[in-house]
Design a protein around this motif. Sequence first.
Motif, PDB file in Angstrom:
ATOM      1  N   LYS A  37       0.889  -1.406   0.036  1.00 17.47           N
ATOM      2  CA  LYS A  37      -0.277  -0.222   0.339  1.00 17.47           C
ATOM      3  C   LYS A  37       0.211   1.336   0.130  1.00 17.47           C
ATOM      4  O   LYS A  37       0.788   2.269  -0.710  1.00 17.47           O
ATOM      5  N   GLU A  44      -5.604  -0.752  -1.918  1.00 19.97           N
ATOM      6  CA  GLU A  44      -6.209  -0.696  -0.994  1.00 19.97           C
ATOM      7  C   GLU A  44      -6.289  -2.501  -0.071  1.00 19.97           C
ATOM      8  O   GLU A  44      -7.014  -3.156  -1.425  1.00 19.97           O
ATOM      9  N   GLY A  88       0.330   1.900  -3.211  1.00 20.23           N
ATOM     10  CA  GLY A  88      -0.747   1.759  -3.647  1.00 20.23           C
ATOM     11  C   GLY A  88      -2.111   1.323  -3.164  1.00 20.23           C
ATOM     12  O   GLY A  88      -1.324  -0.104  -3.470  1.00 20.23           O
TER      13      GLY A  88
END
Length: 803
Positions: free
Chosen positions: A389, A395, A393
């Motif tokens: 993350k 989720e 990046g």
Amino acid sequence: MKISINRLKDFIQLEQNPEEIAQLLTGSGLEVEGIELFESVKGGMDGIVIGEVITCQKHPNADKLSITTVDIGDQVVPIVCGAPNVAQGQKVVVAKEGATLYPSSGEPFEIKKAKIRGEVSQGMICAEDEIGLGEGHDGIMVLDTDLPNGTPASEYFEVIKDHVLEIGLTPNRADAASHLGVARDLKALLNREVCLRSVEDFKIDNTSRTVRVEIESAQDCPRYAGLTISNIKVGPSPDWLQNYLKALDLEPINNVVDITNFILHDLGQPLHAFDVDKISGEKIIVQKLPKDTPFTTLDDKERKLSGEELMICDEKGGLCIAGIFGGKGSGVSESTTSVFLESAYFSPDIIRKGSQFHGLKTDASFRFERGTDPNMPLYALKRAALLIKEIAGGEISSDISDNYPNPIEDFEIEVSYANIHRLIGKEISKEEIRKTLENLDIRYIGETEKNITVSVKPYRVDVTREADVIEEILRIHGFDKVALSENLNADYLAEHPAKDLNKLQYKLSEILSGTGYYEIITNSLTKPQYAEKSGYLSTDENVEILNKLSEDLGVMRQTLLFSGLEVLAHNINRRQKDLKLFEFGTAYFKTAEGYREEKKLALFLTGDKAGESWLAPSKGVSFPDIYATVEVVLDKLGIENTEVEIIHEAPFDYGLKIHLGSKVLGTIGLLNSKICKQAEVKQEVFFAELSWDLLGKKAKGLNKFSEISKFPEVRRDLSLVIDKEVSFDQIRKVALKSGGKLLQRIGVFDVYQGEKIEPGKKAYALSFYLQDKEQTLTDKIIDKTMNRLIQSFEKEVGAFIRK
């Protein structure tokens, strides 16, 4: 296994230098075979600083050159520059006089004061390719910085320097196959805490991309955990992660794969990332597939399955050979946007079988087949997810799926204090025992006056018995702290058949005969005058014969030398001057306690190496010829780790004394002419006398066979300039220690002493033969081995490498 000192310091506080850390670890059983310096930019930008161009004008004698003056902090220096973009007021990168540059291509070179077209230049304004930062050479680097002039460029470019330990990990220490594992040992050795990065900020963002997990072979996969991360961006890893991997000799691939490799080497927990879009039915099935099922792995090879290996599958078929190697069809690529991250504990047996069948040895299989920590998968999974993350990046888009129906319990072991003291050989306080075990995560769960009961975590696969717990106490306490008894003894679990020394002697006689030697058997009675006139034998040790037949046979011999010289004289007087003889015989000594006998092996060499021939001129025997015979004897008997000492003492003009541990194995050299004349021998004789009693005791046997490697041998040559006092034996020992398992043998093909090198020096031209029995050597591995040898020669014997 490679361990980064910089990374170790993230786990545990360390003030010791790399050599001290290496010594601590080696003493505790994690043998450090070498220490390498890693630099994110080769050379570490030593001697390169930030400077400012004060003046810039055209060179009077060259259209494309400029004359500049550059402020480098402690002085302003003139520099002739050929870059078209150099200008007054620029902040630039300057290599000072004496600095060595390592360009992106080509050989390193040193910056020297020079005259360029008549103008003095004391440095160099650098382009990025000239300092190894890239390939650009359109012009010099112009920096946008407020750093003061003279600031080391390594600070501006954040050059990383790290020391990397090469640990020869033994198969039983699977727990130490990571930075965390090594830090645990240092915790016990230094009595300091190990810190793990917190994962408290881990949270599930949503459950929009859940991948179901089904385990059909629970015995082979006791634990399987995973989660999905969506909306990631696959790309290059940040510099810190790339430098970490490069220090461990790993090639960065992309941010997701690099993170899984980071966790593997950091925590010892292998992970695997699947592209979720390539998982059919968004379902993972852990199972075995039928024999001969084709499966294409990440290296683009199609393999036929054995039917026994464990597979990670989806609804259509195989995705990955569990714990060993990923499949081509499910790997992470630049187009990947969602990954399923796997963190599992597999049975060591099933991974070992699959790895052996397919001939695949990976970092993951290395750990799984030795035994990983069944309690680590969840922590490693959360840690990796947070890193993904942060770097890529995305989720976390599923709950953690943790299939662990039958948790593996800690081991309970009972240990008696009496056995601790007996096996270690000294008494250790109960307080130290408790502290040592607790620092190794071995908990006390019961204690009496005589015994303790401890609980051992399952990641310590090598600690399952009382003796294992005692070994843990000893290795942390320190093997060197246990005093050696005057009478050493050992108990053996297995029987060792007694050596038949007569058979060993017969076999060695056959070998010596095969190399052209003739066996002699001489009288044990000899002249008393030999000891009297030898200059090195003691007449007090003569064993005299009471009813002697003659004065010439009045004592028992102390050495096989003179009886052998008499044989040489007998043959030389009959025109047989080229002789190679050996004898197994007994020497006798009178001592204060009584009488002593010692069995010896003697070798005699004299005359020409080969008979007269029109093909080549005659050449006399020399010291290397008899030394080579001694080496054959030692090699065939499996005698290793001998040391030699140069001697100039009777009965030799010059020679060597061979030591085996603290004992003298024998002597070898050119006999003094006065010694030879006592037996009326008037030509040079080379002689060796070895203790057959000691050889027979230490011999490992003559049956030494090994399969011929199918991988090629590589030769590399070096020319060393060293002090005259440095022997080849010293060089050989340094080479064998630094060259590791790849170095098969060393040869000398030239020795030079003369006017072309400085007084007191000599030059050796050496050949090094490298071979890996399991794979073809790459240029990278060869160069790395040779660089390690060069550094060891320079450091340990003060060698200068001629190029």
